[in-house]
Design a protein around this motif. Structure first.
Motif, PDB file in Angstrom:
ATOM      1  N   UNK A 177     -13.339  -8.037 -32.401  1.00 12.50           N
ATOM      2  CA  UNK A 177     -11.947  -8.545 -31.731  1.00 12.50           C
ATOM      3  C   UNK A 177     -12.161  -8.646 -30.129  1.00 12.50           C
ATOM      4  N   UNK A 178     -13.381  -8.037 -29.476  1.00 11.11           N
ATOM      5  CA  UNK A 178     -13.404  -8.177 -28.148  1.00 11.11           C
ATOM      6  C   UNK A 178     -14.682  -8.921 -27.726  1.00 11.11           C
ATOM      7  N   UNK A 179     -15.495  -9.436 -28.807  1.00 12.78           N
ATOM      8  CA  UNK A 179     -16.838 -10.178 -28.315  1.00 12.78           C
ATOM      9  C   UNK A 179     -16.511 -11.850 -28.401  1.00 12.78           C
ATOM     10  N   UNK A 180     -17.377 -12.430 -27.878  1.00  8.81           N
ATOM     11  CA  UNK A 180     -17.547 -13.791 -28.309  1.00  8.81           C
ATOM     12  C   UNK A 180     -18.973 -14.206 -28.636  1.00  8.81           C
ATOM     13  N   UNK A 181     -19.030 -14.939 -29.688  1.00  7.58           N
ATOM     14  CA  UNK A 181     -20.245 -15.324 -30.657  1.00  7.58           C
ATOM     15  C   UNK A 181     -20.941 -16.722 -30.551  1.00  7.58           C
ATOM     16  N   UNK A 182     -22.054 -16.777 -30.403  1.00  6.84           N
ATOM     17  CA  UNK A 182     -22.772 -18.004 -30.200  1.00  6.84           C
ATOM     18  C   UNK A 182     -24.137 -17.996 -30.992  1.00  6.84           C
ATOM     19  N   UNK A 183     -24.728 -19.116 -31.256  1.00  8.87           N
ATOM     20  CA  UNK A 183     -25.980 -19.120 -31.967  1.00  8.87           C
ATOM     21  C   UNK A 183     -26.992 -18.440 -30.832  1.00  8.87           C
ATOM     22  N   UNK A 184     -27.751 -17.562 -31.708  1.00  8.31           N
ATOM     23  CA  UNK A 184     -28.494 -16.742 -30.775  1.00  8.31           C
ATOM     24  C   UNK A 184     -29.655 -17.632 -29.802  1.00  8.31           C
ATOM     25  N   UNK A 185     -30.268 -18.721 -30.721  1.00 10.34           N
ATOM     26  CA  UNK A 185     -31.093 -19.625 -29.738  1.00 10.34           C
ATOM     27  C   UNK A 185     -30.561 -20.164 -28.643  1.00 10.34           C
ATOM     28  N   UNK A 186     -29.237 -20.632 -28.776  1.00 13.06           N
ATOM     29  CA  UNK A 186     -28.776 -21.231 -27.563  1.00 13.06           C
ATOM     30  C   UNK A 186     -28.371 -20.191 -26.665  1.00 13.06           C
ATOM     31  N   UNK A 187     -28.079 -18.949 -26.901  1.00 14.12           N
ATOM     32  CA  UNK A 187     -28.102 -18.029 -25.852  1.00 14.12           C
ATOM     33  C   UNK A 187     -29.114 -17.630 -25.110  1.00 14.12           C
ATOM     34  N   UNK A 188     -30.444 -17.533 -25.904  1.00  9.46           N
ATOM     35  CA  UNK A 188     -31.573 -17.365 -25.378  1.00  9.46           C
ATOM     36  C   UNK A 188     -32.067 -18.601 -24.411  1.00  9.46           C
ATOM     37  N   UNK A 189     -31.621 -19.653 -24.762  1.00 10.07           N
ATOM     38  CA  UNK A 189     -32.085 -20.927 -23.930  1.00 10.07           C
ATOM     39  C   UNK A 189     -31.180 -20.690 -22.763  1.00 10.07           C
ATOM     40  N   UNK A 190     -29.901 -20.381 -22.699  1.00 12.96           N
ATOM     41  CA  UNK A 190     -28.899 -20.346 -21.585  1.00 12.96           C
ATOM     42  C   UNK A 190     -29.565 -19.340 -20.581  1.00 12.96           C
ATOM     43  N   UNK A 191     -29.897 -18.322 -21.189  1.00 12.46           N
ATOM     44  CA  UNK A 191     -30.412 -17.163 -20.303  1.00 12.46           C
ATOM     45  C   UNK A 191     -31.764 -17.577 -19.564  1.00 12.46           C
ATOM     46  N   UNK A 192     -32.613 -17.979 -20.267  1.00  9.87           N
ATOM     47  CA  UNK A 192     -34.020 -18.573 -19.916  1.00  9.87           C
ATOM     48  C   UNK A 192     -33.751 -19.538 -18.878  1.00  9.87           C
ATOM     49  N   UNK A 193     -32.710 -20.490 -18.909  1.00 12.65           N
ATOM     50  CA  UNK A 193     -32.450 -21.488 -17.804  1.00 12.65           C
ATOM     51  C   UNK A 193     -31.966 -20.870 -16.631  1.00 12.65           C
TER      52      UNK A 193
END
Length: 450
Positions: A233-249
């Protein structure tokens, strides 16, 4: 005599001494209802434990972490191999018999913005293909798809975390019921690792001169999860590859900033959840994962401890109820012995007329069994009545019942049926000794008895 004749005689004899029969049956009623009600309290508590744990998460899911290394078999204890939460670990877990699905997760605390409204939320990168297997259910929109890239699914309570930092509201409380509502599915959203994004300029902390705020990423919300009373109920979910790409950028913008993801020897995932097909296999699979060198935890660990407590309580309560039934058993024995004394002449006549000794024994055992059976049935009915009163009146005093459950007393049909059978067996055992005594009476002496 045939069985029907024996049955008619047993009913006639019990009815002939109605008062004594009633009092004896009443003792069995009290004893049986005591056992059922006492055990029902323990069963209600056991169910309450399961309800509480199910609200915390699924009992079929094992949470796997990594805190060290293990020694491989055959190494002689000299070489330790460090285990990692990576794709190889995911593959190993999937091959374990009984495992239904495996979900690797990576998380980051990011900021989501919708116009002037912003919220700091934990964002979990997961494999969208296993969301249904791990009981993700949407209230609005849809779940993530494997083809999704910059899309988000929000937990039910995350909508309460949004606020407008430009408004001077120092006492902002997202749980007071006055939190602004944000349309997360149709609105344009931004996602950033810059936790100062959108804040008032005078609240920005002193930054490193080399720090460059990363550019916000355009994302869109596609679903809001149904409330589950869990961490979902307290989290936000996204595709793990998209999250890794965002953090890398974002790391490329500020390469001097260290991050956990920059450590080559660190785990690829922060956590791996393993869903077991059958709850009975959870403990065995959890132990198997531990032998691989990982730290594994499941709610069944807590449930096991609770069940031991509940079992001890049920034994204690059942023992208290059994005392009443033991007293009733003494009453049945006394009734049958008195019946023999009163019917000694009748027993002698039956023997002279050629009655089989087994028929005489069967007659007295049947009378005792009928006392136990009818007492058990009436005790079962009384138990359901007491249980109903406890659930209606007792729950009012105890809030939501024992341990948070809606029921103070729970009587499964198996318990009720077992209690009736047990009461009948107690009657038979109580009548066995008087029945043998009736068999051994001398026919001549019995006829002479006044």
């Amino acid at each position: 005599m045939n069985n029907l004749d024996i049955f008619h005689m047993a009913v006639k004899n019990l009815w002939r001494r109605k008062t004594r029969t009633f009092l004896t049956v009443l003792g069995v009623v009290i004893g049986t209802s005591s056992i059922i009600v006492m055990l029902s309290l323990g069963i209600a508590m056991d169910q309450s434990f399961k309800e509480q744990l199910s609200q915390m998460g699924s009992l079929n899911i094992i949470e796997v972490n990594n805190y060290g290394y293990y020694v491989e078999s055959g190494s002689g204890g000299s070489n330790g191999k460090q285990v990692k939460l990576d794709d190889d670990a995911v593959s190993k877990f999937k091959k374990i018999p009984g495992v239904e699905a495996v979900m690797a997760a990576k998380s980051a605390y990011l900021k989501v913005a919708s116009g002037k409204m912003v919220a700091g939320v934990p964002v979990y990168g997961i494999d969208p293909s296993v969301m249904e297997a791990f009981d993700f259910k949407v209230e609005e929109g849809r779940l993530l798809l494997p083809t999704d890239k910059d899309t988000l699914v929000f937990g039910k309570q995350t909508t309460r975390r949004f606020r407008n930092p430009r408004l001077r509201n120092e006492n902002f409380n997202p749980w007071d019921g006055n939190a602004p509502q944000v349309e997360l599915i149709s609105s344009k959203l931004l996602l950033t690792t810059d936790m100062e994004y959108g804040e008032r300029q005078d609240s920005r902390v002193q930054q490193d001169s080399n720090y460059k705020p990363p550019k916000p990423h355009n994302v869109k919300g596609v679903g809001i999860l149904a409330e589950s009373n869990s961490e979902k109920d307290y989290g936000v979910y996204m595709n793990i590859t998209a999250l890794e790409r965002l953090l890398e950028e974002d790391r490329r913008v500020n390469p001097q900033r260290t991050s956990r993801g920059e450590d080559r020897d660190a785990d690829k995932y922060e956590r791996i959840d393993v869903k077991v097909r059958d709850i009975q296999q959870v403990e065995a699979i959890q132990e198997k994962i531990k032998t691989m060198g990982f730290q594994a935890y499941s709610l069944t660990d807590m449930l096991k401890s609770m069940k031991e407590t509940s079992k001890k309580l049920q034994m204690l309560l059942g023992g208290i109820g059994a005392v009443s039934l033991f007293v009733a058993a003494i009453g049945i024995t006394n009734t049958m012995i008195m019946s023999i004394y009163e019917r000694t002449r009748e027993i002698g006549v039956m023997k002279v007329l050629g009655a089989n000794l087994r028929d005489i024994r069967k007659l007295f055992l049947l009378e005792a069994a009928m006392i136990g059976f009818f007492g058990g049935v009436l005790g079962m009915v009384l138990s359901y009545g007491i249980s109903l009163i406890l659930n209606k009146v007792g729950a009012g005093f105890l809030g939501r019942g024992m341990g948070g459950s809606n029921s103070v007393s729970v009587i499964p049909w198996t318990l009720a049926a077992a209690a009736v059978v047990f009461a009948m067996l107690v009657g038979i055992l109580s009548g066995y000794s008087p029945a043998r005594r009736a068999m051994k009476l001398s026919a001549i002496d019995a006829i002479k008895t006044e």
